[in-house]
Structure formats: C-alpha cells, structure tokens
Design a protein around this motif. Structure first.
Motif, PDB file in Angstrom:
ATOM      1  N   ASN A 109       2.183   5.236   0.556  1.00  0.00           N
ATOM      2  CA  ASN A 109       1.709   6.152   1.588  1.00  0.00           C
ATOM      3  C   ASN A 109       0.340   7.018   1.156  1.00  0.00           C
ATOM      4  O   ASN A 109      -0.193   7.632   2.241  1.00  0.00           O
ATOM      5  N   LYS A 111      -6.785   6.308   6.228  1.00  0.00           N
ATOM      6  CA  LYS A 111      -6.802   7.281   7.481  1.00  0.00           C
ATOM      7  C   LYS A 111      -7.955   8.086   7.520  1.00  0.00           C
ATOM      8  O   LYS A 111      -8.540   8.391   8.476  1.00  0.00           O
ATOM      9  N   GLY A 117      -5.613   0.784   8.968  1.00  0.00           N
ATOM     10  CA  GLY A 117      -5.530   2.124   9.550  1.00  0.00           C
ATOM     11  C   GLY A 117      -6.733   3.145   9.469  1.00  0.00           C
ATOM     12  O   GLY A 117      -6.542   4.447   9.370  1.00  0.00           O
ATOM     13  N   LYS A 157      -2.486   4.937   2.345  1.00  0.00           N
ATOM     14  CA  LYS A 157      -2.552   4.803   3.691  1.00  0.00           C
ATOM     15  C   LYS A 157      -3.191   6.164   4.205  1.00  0.00           C
ATOM     16  O   LYS A 157      -4.078   6.137   5.118  1.00  0.00           O
ATOM     17  N   MET A 160       0.940  -1.142   0.028  1.00  0.00           N
ATOM     18  CA  MET A 160      -0.057   0.083   0.107  1.00  0.00           C
ATOM     19  C   MET A 160       0.857   1.160   0.061  1.00  0.00           C
ATOM     20  O   MET A 160       1.858   1.370   0.664  1.00  0.00           O
TER      21      MET A 160
END
Length: 176
Positions: free
Chosen positions: A3, A10, A34, A6, A1
């Motif tokens: 950044n 998030k 996350g 992610k 995955m």
C-alpha cells in the motif's frame, strides 16, 4: 506491491518525453500501475525550451500546469524498430546530449557503439536496426516494448529504487 508503494506511485511526478502512439502506450502502462501525474511533451518542445526548462505538464485528468524539467525525473523513451531503449535524467544530470540534431539517431548510435566497445551480448539487433532508424521507421512492437520499460523505470523511481541514469541506459529487443 505494498500500500505504501502504491501511494508513492500515486503521488510521484515524472515526465515522459515522446509523441503519438509511443506516449499513448506508455500512459496506458503507467496508468495500470497507478500513476496520476504523467507529463508528456514532444522532444522538440524540450529542445526549444532548453533555456527556460519550463514546460506544460498534461495530467491524466486532462488538466495542465507548468512544470520545470529540472525539478522532476525525465524518461526519454526510444523506438528502435526491432527493440526499444530509454534514458533517464534526474534533476542536475547532464542534458547536453539533448542538443544533438537527431536525438533518436544519436542515442541509437551511442548505445550501439557502447555495446560494441564493451562486447555486450544481445545488442546485435540494435546495430542491424540502425539503417531503419536512420530512415525514421518506427514499430508498434517497439512502442509497446518501450512502454513496459518506462513503466518499470517509473515504478522504481517512485518507490526509491536505484535506476540507471545517463550515460547509462536501458535496452531491450521487442517483447512481442
């Protein structure tokens, strides 16, 4: 995955409808990916609040706030005893099927009928599980399976991939 993915996960807001161990397992899987904003509201609360669509969102940090289910994607997971299923609704999607008396039973019948009509292979287990579903039986293995399904769907929503939306569905025999 990546950044970027992610970060998208998030910040993604998503609602999972369920209760008990089912939601506990789903939250665990989403947490591993996350997700921070995970609303979990019992389906009866959604049905009771159909007119307003305003629900309480419980986030991972223990806080809560009002959320309008018309503004975020909603995943409806189902423990089908010998397997699991899920239906996804986005803002503006038809929600009339939520008015059924037994949403779980109706959904199992709907998916089973769809599979039979279209000769979808690998769905025989659902037809065989219908009496168990009617008896309101549940399965820890099915709850864990639906948790994996929901985590995958939620991640795809967060990063902008296509997902199946009602009247389409997700279905999987127990993974354990």
């Amino acid at each position: 995955m990546t950044n970027e993915e992610k970060q998208l996960i998030k910040e993604c807001r998503i609602m999972i409808v369920g209760k008990g161990d089912l939601i506990t397992y789903i939250k665990e899987e989403l947490g591993k990916l996350g997700f921070r904003y995970i609303a979990d509201v019992a389906i009866s609360e959604i049905i009771n609040d159909q007119n307003t669509g305003i629900l309480i969102e419980y986030t991972g940090d223990g806080s809560s706030e009002s959320v309008d289910i018309g503004d975020i994607p909603v995943i409806y997971p189902f423990d089908f005893v010998d397997g699991a299923g899920a239906i996804v609704l986005f803002p503006g999607d038809d929600r009339s099927w939520l008015e059924k008396q037994s949403v779980r039973q109706w959904t199992a019948d709907y998916i089973s009928g769809y599979c039979a009509f279209w000769n979808v292979e690998g769905c025989d287990w659902l037809h065989d599980a219908l009496p168990k579903i009617k008896e309101n039986r549940t399965s820890d293995a099915a709850s864990r399976t639906v948790a994996y399904i929901c985590a995958r769907i939620a991640a795809n929503i967060a990063v902008g991939r296509d997902v199946k939306r009602y009247p389409r569905f997700y279905l999987c025999r127990n993974l354990e």
